[in-house]
Scaffold this motif. Structure first.
Motif, short mmCIF file in Angstrom:
data_model
loop_
_atom_site.label_atom_id
_atom_site.label_comp_id
_atom_site.label_asym_id
_atom_site.label_seq_id
_atom_site.Cartn_x
_atom_site.Cartn_y
_atom_site.Cartn_z
N GLU A 159 -2.56 43.32 43.25
CA GLU A 159 -2.41 43.05 41.82
C GLU A 159 -2.07 41.57 41.64
O GLU A 159 -1.13 41.06 42.27
CB GLU A 159 -1.29 43.90 41.21
N GLU A 161 -1.26 38.12 39.04
CA GLU A 161 -0.52 37.83 37.81
C GLU A 161 -1.46 37.73 36.60
O GLU A 161 -1.17 38.19 35.52
CB GLU A 161 0.23 36.51 38.00
N VAL A 175 1.24 39.66 42.45
CA VAL A 175 2.35 40.45 41.91
C VAL A 175 2.79 41.46 42.95
O VAL A 175 3.95 41.55 43.33
CB VAL A 175 1.96 41.16 40.59
N LYS A 176 1.81 42.25 43.45
CA LYS A 176 2.17 43.23 44.49
C LYS A 176 0.93 43.76 45.20
O LYS A 176 -0.20 43.60 44.73
CB LYS A 176 2.98 44.38 43.90
N PHE A 177 1.18 44.40 46.34
CA PHE A 177 0.13 45.09 47.09
C PHE A 177 0.27 46.58 46.81
O PHE A 177 1.39 47.10 46.70
CB PHE A 177 0.29 44.83 48.59
N ILE A 178 -0.85 47.26 46.71
CA ILE A 178 -0.83 48.70 46.43
C ILE A 178 -1.50 49.41 47.60
O ILE A 178 -2.62 49.05 47.99
CB ILE A 178 -1.59 49.00 45.11
N ASP A 254 0.84 42.09 55.38
CA ASP A 254 1.01 42.35 53.93
C ASP A 254 2.42 42.84 53.64
O ASP A 254 3.09 42.37 52.72
CB ASP A 254 0.04 43.43 53.42
N GLU A 259 4.07 40.84 50.65
CA GLU A 259 4.66 41.56 49.52
C GLU A 259 5.97 40.94 49.05
O GLU A 259 6.40 41.14 47.93
CB GLU A 259 4.95 43.02 49.93
N LYS A 260 6.63 40.20 49.95
CA LYS A 260 7.98 39.72 49.65
C LYS A 260 8.02 38.26 49.24
O LYS A 260 8.89 37.84 48.50
CB LYS A 260 8.87 39.93 50.89
N ASP A 262 7.31 34.54 47.60
CA ASP A 262 6.92 34.06 46.27
C ASP A 262 5.82 33.00 46.38
O ASP A 262 5.48 32.33 45.42
CB ASP A 262 8.14 33.49 45.51
#
Length: 302
Positions: A159, A161, A175-178, A254, A259-260, A262
């Motif tokens: 995902e 921004e 923003v994040k991994f799914i 990942d 994932e962590k 910035d």
């Protein structure tokens, strides 16, 4: 210098019996006219990048001669072939490759690739990589999101921004991994331009990935460093220290870092990518006869 780290440790179990433990899919010729393996094509497609070095290849010790022979047959002398005593996922493998790259040039950039991907539009891939190198120079950890063409449940998603524009080849903050979604969620995700498939291709500076591993996965960094420090040279191979390496957590990059952090940036890629993960994806990428069959070799079709 740009060092390609090619991850060639996978087992390709979903393509059994073509891909098997002793001869996984990355060493097979699976598509296209030329009789070259996925590993060979992985290096050849990036070999003309400016400042690119000979590859650092991470593989299972059982496949060391396959790797050496396949590189020799395309006249490539790898910077290193690093042998894993056992697969511990991508984060420890990337850490091993990073320490080797630092030995060669402490200011280098890493291009992390899987050995088993297809990319059909190489010119576009080069353009997108160029943007990736630019963003990595700005101290970002860059990955490439595959623009989805169907609600795929076999891949993880990223995902971003903001909406991704594949024409403009501009990146966005992650923003994040799914994790691999179910069918309903996958359908929802592809309706938005903020979601792409996770390609597993990365670009970052060696010092930045070391800093982020130190921050978010210190045990992986520490044990990989020990494993490389106590490694032994064996012919053309580097055998890492087994007891140190097996203490590394079994984590993909990942989850361990991307994932962590910035510093994560995703750039859209729409260049005919596939990871040939299954018989279905192999069928999708090959030439079919008028009845939709893919045929290779001496076949009687009834």
């Amino acid at each position: 210098m740009i060092f390609p780290i090619i991850l060639a440790g996978g087992s390709g179990t979903r393509l059994w019996p073509l891909s098997r433990q002793s001869y996984p899919k990355q060493f097979l010729s699976l598509y296209g006219e030329e009789d070259k393996s996925l590993l060979q094509k992985t290096y050849e497609r990036i070999s003309n990048i400016r400042d690119i070095q000979d590859p650092i290849i991470i593989c299972n010790e059982d496949h060391r001669f396959l790797v050496a022979e396949q590189m020799r047959s395309i006249n490539v002398n790898p910077t290193a072939i690093i042998l894993e005593p056992e697969g511990r996922n991508t984060a420890p493998a990337i850490a091993l490759g990073t320490f080797k790259a630092i030995e060669e040039d402490k200011n280098s950039i890493l291009l992390v690739l899987s050995a088993d991907h297809i990319i059909k539009d190489v010119d576009l891939f080069m353009k997108v990589l160029k943007e990736g190198f630019k963003r990595a120079e700005e101290d970002n950890l860059v990955t490439f999101g595959i623009v989805p063409n169907k609600p795929e449940i076999g891949y993880g998603y990223i995902e971003s921004e903001s909406n991704l524009d594949k024409e403009a080849i501009k990146g966005s903050k992650i923003v994040k991994f799914i994790e691999k979604p179910n069918k309903d969620l996958a359908q929802k995700l592809i309706e938005s331009k903020r979601y792409t498939w996770n390609s597993g291709i990365f670009v970052f500076k060696t010092n930045i990935i070391i800093d982020e591993l130190q921050k978010y996965a210190p045990l992986i960094l520490e044990q990989s460093k020990k494993a490389m420090h106590s490694s032994k040279k064996d012919l053309d191979f580097i055998r890492v220290d087994k007891s140190s390496f097996l203490k590394t957590p079994n984590l993909p990059i990942d989850i361990a870092v991307m994932e962590k952090t910035d510093k994560g940036v995703v750039i859209p890629l729409d260049a005919g990518w596939s990871d040939i993960g299954s018989w279905e994806s192999l069928w999708e990428n090959e030439k079919k006869d008028p009845y939709g069959n893919v045929i290779e070799g001496n076949v009687v079709n009834h």
